[in-house]
Design a protein around this motif. Structure first.
Motif, PDB file in Angstrom:
ATOM      1  N   UNK A  30     -35.809  96.165   9.912  1.00 15.22           N
ATOM      2  CA  UNK A  30     -36.921  97.090  10.155  1.00 15.22           C
ATOM      3  C   UNK A  30     -37.019  98.020   8.960  1.00 15.22           C
ATOM      4  N   UNK A  31     -38.202  98.459   8.685  1.00 11.90           N
ATOM      5  CA  UNK A  31     -38.414  99.353   7.559  1.00 11.90           C
ATOM      6  C   UNK A  31     -37.697 100.682   7.763  1.00 11.90           C
ATOM      7  N   UNK A  32     -37.550 101.094   9.008  1.00  9.03           N
ATOM      8  CA  UNK A  32     -36.883 102.359   9.310  1.00  9.03           C
ATOM      9  C   UNK A  32     -35.427 102.352   8.822  1.00  9.03           C
ATOM     10  N   UNK A  33     -34.736 101.224   8.974  1.00  9.32           N
ATOM     11  CA  UNK A  33     -33.334 101.154   8.563  1.00  9.32           C
ATOM     12  C   UNK A  33     -33.162 100.633   7.139  1.00  9.32           C
ATOM     13  N   UNK A  34     -34.169  99.986   6.594  1.00 12.72           N
ATOM     14  CA  UNK A  34     -34.026  99.333   5.285  1.00 12.72           C
ATOM     15  C   UNK A  34     -34.795 100.008   4.156  1.00 12.72           C
ATOM     16  N   UNK A  35     -35.516 101.066   4.452  1.00  9.55           N
ATOM     17  CA  UNK A  35     -36.358 101.679   3.425  1.00  9.55           C
ATOM     18  C   UNK A  35     -35.560 102.167   2.218  1.00  9.55           C
ATOM     19  N   UNK A  36     -34.484 102.903   2.431  1.00 10.72           N
ATOM     20  CA  UNK A  36     -33.698 103.434   1.315  1.00 10.72           C
ATOM     21  C   UNK A  36     -33.056 102.320   0.483  1.00 10.72           C
ATOM     22  N   UNK A  37     -32.376 101.350   1.105  1.00 13.66           N
ATOM     23  CA  UNK A  37     -31.842 100.250   0.280  1.00 13.66           C
ATOM     24  C   UNK A  37     -32.929  99.495  -0.486  1.00 13.66           C
ATOM     25  N   UNK A  38     -34.110  99.353   0.102  1.00  9.89           N
ATOM     26  CA  UNK A  38     -35.198  98.662  -0.587  1.00  9.89           C
ATOM     27  C   UNK A  38     -35.711  99.475  -1.784  1.00  9.89           C
ATOM     28  N   UNK A  39     -35.735 100.798  -1.662  1.00 12.24           N
ATOM     29  CA  UNK A  39     -36.122 101.640  -2.793  1.00 12.24           C
ATOM     30  C   UNK A  39     -35.116 101.496  -3.938  1.00 12.24           C
ATOM     31  N   UNK A  40     -33.833 101.571  -3.617  1.00 16.12           N
ATOM     32  CA  UNK A  40     -32.802 101.356  -4.630  1.00 16.12           C
ATOM     33  C   UNK A  40     -32.948  99.963  -5.246  1.00 16.12           C
ATOM     34  N   UNK A  41     -33.148  98.962  -4.408  1.00 16.22           N
ATOM     35  CA  UNK A  41     -33.288  97.591  -4.880  1.00 16.22           C
ATOM     36  C   UNK A  41     -34.445  97.466  -5.867  1.00 16.22           C
ATOM     37  N   UNK A  42     -35.586  98.045  -5.550  1.00 14.57           N
ATOM     38  CA  UNK A  42     -36.742  97.986  -6.437  1.00 14.57           C
ATOM     39  C   UNK A  42     -36.467  98.635  -7.786  1.00 14.57           C
ATOM     40  N   UNK A  43     -35.796  99.774  -7.774  1.00 16.36           N
ATOM     41  CA  UNK A  43     -35.474 100.457  -9.029  1.00 16.36           C
ATOM     42  C   UNK A  43     -34.454  99.655  -9.827  1.00 16.36           C
ATOM     43  N   UNK A  44     -33.453  99.103  -9.150  1.00 12.05           N
ATOM     44  CA  UNK A  44     -32.448  98.298  -9.847  1.00 12.05           C
ATOM     45  C   UNK A  44     -33.062  97.049 -10.481  1.00 12.05           C
ATOM     46  N   UNK A  45     -33.961  96.400  -9.777  1.00 13.36           N
ATOM     47  CA  UNK A  45     -34.618  95.214 -10.335  1.00 13.36           C
ATOM     48  C   UNK A  45     -35.490  95.608 -11.526  1.00 13.36           C
TER      49      UNK A  45
END
Length: 153
Positions: A115-130
């Motif tokens: 769910x976006x509620x639980x995964x939003x922060x890791x996805x933001x980090x992931x996008x910046x890392x990529x």
């Protein structure tokens, strides 16, 4: 009329200078340095919190890959060690690989259902890392200095 023309020329010159700066390699390198420092400091704080509460977390830390009690020390190593390497720009792309992997695990495997509620922060980090993986560390990095020192022609 002459005063209006002079103002227009100054305005155009300012716009041209601003665009030249924003599209320059210097600005690109500064942006990559800022992004490395910004995201590195943020992730470093996550690692320090885990170190601070290690005794409490070691038995309750999520273990989505089935590694047992090794999971917490590994993620601390990735968050602290990877962040430090990222901030100074040393082995940058190599350091990003475990950080990217950890964010994929955090976003998609840690919770029973995505769910976006639980995964939003890791996805933001992931996008910046990529983004940093693709863009590279820039000229304000140890990687650049080493490359310049050892690849002089």
């Amino acid at each position: 009329m002459e005063n209006g023309l002079s103002s227009s020329v100054k305005s155009n010159r300012f716009i041209q200078m601003t665009l030249t700066f924003l599209l320059s390699e210097c600005c690109s390198n500064a942006a990559r340095l800022f992004l490395r420092l910004f995201i590195g400091v943020l992730m470093l704080t996550h690692g320090f919190v885990k170190i601070e509460h290690f005794d409490t977390l070691v038995d309750t830390f999520p273990n989505p890959l089935g590694l047992g009690r090794v999971t917490l020390p590994l993620i601390i190593l990735v968050e602290v060690g990877g962040s430090i390497l990222l901030m100074v720009g040393f082995l940058t792309r190599l350091a990003l690989i475990p950080l990217i992997f950890s964010m994929i695990v955090a976003a998609f495997l840690t919770y029973p259902s995505f769910s976006l509620a639980t995964s939003e922060l890791p996805l933001l980090y992931l996008g910046i890392y990529i983004t940093l993986l693709l863009a590279g560390p820039g000229k304000c990095s140890i990687d650049y200095l080493l490359d310049k020192a050892y690849n002089r022609k």
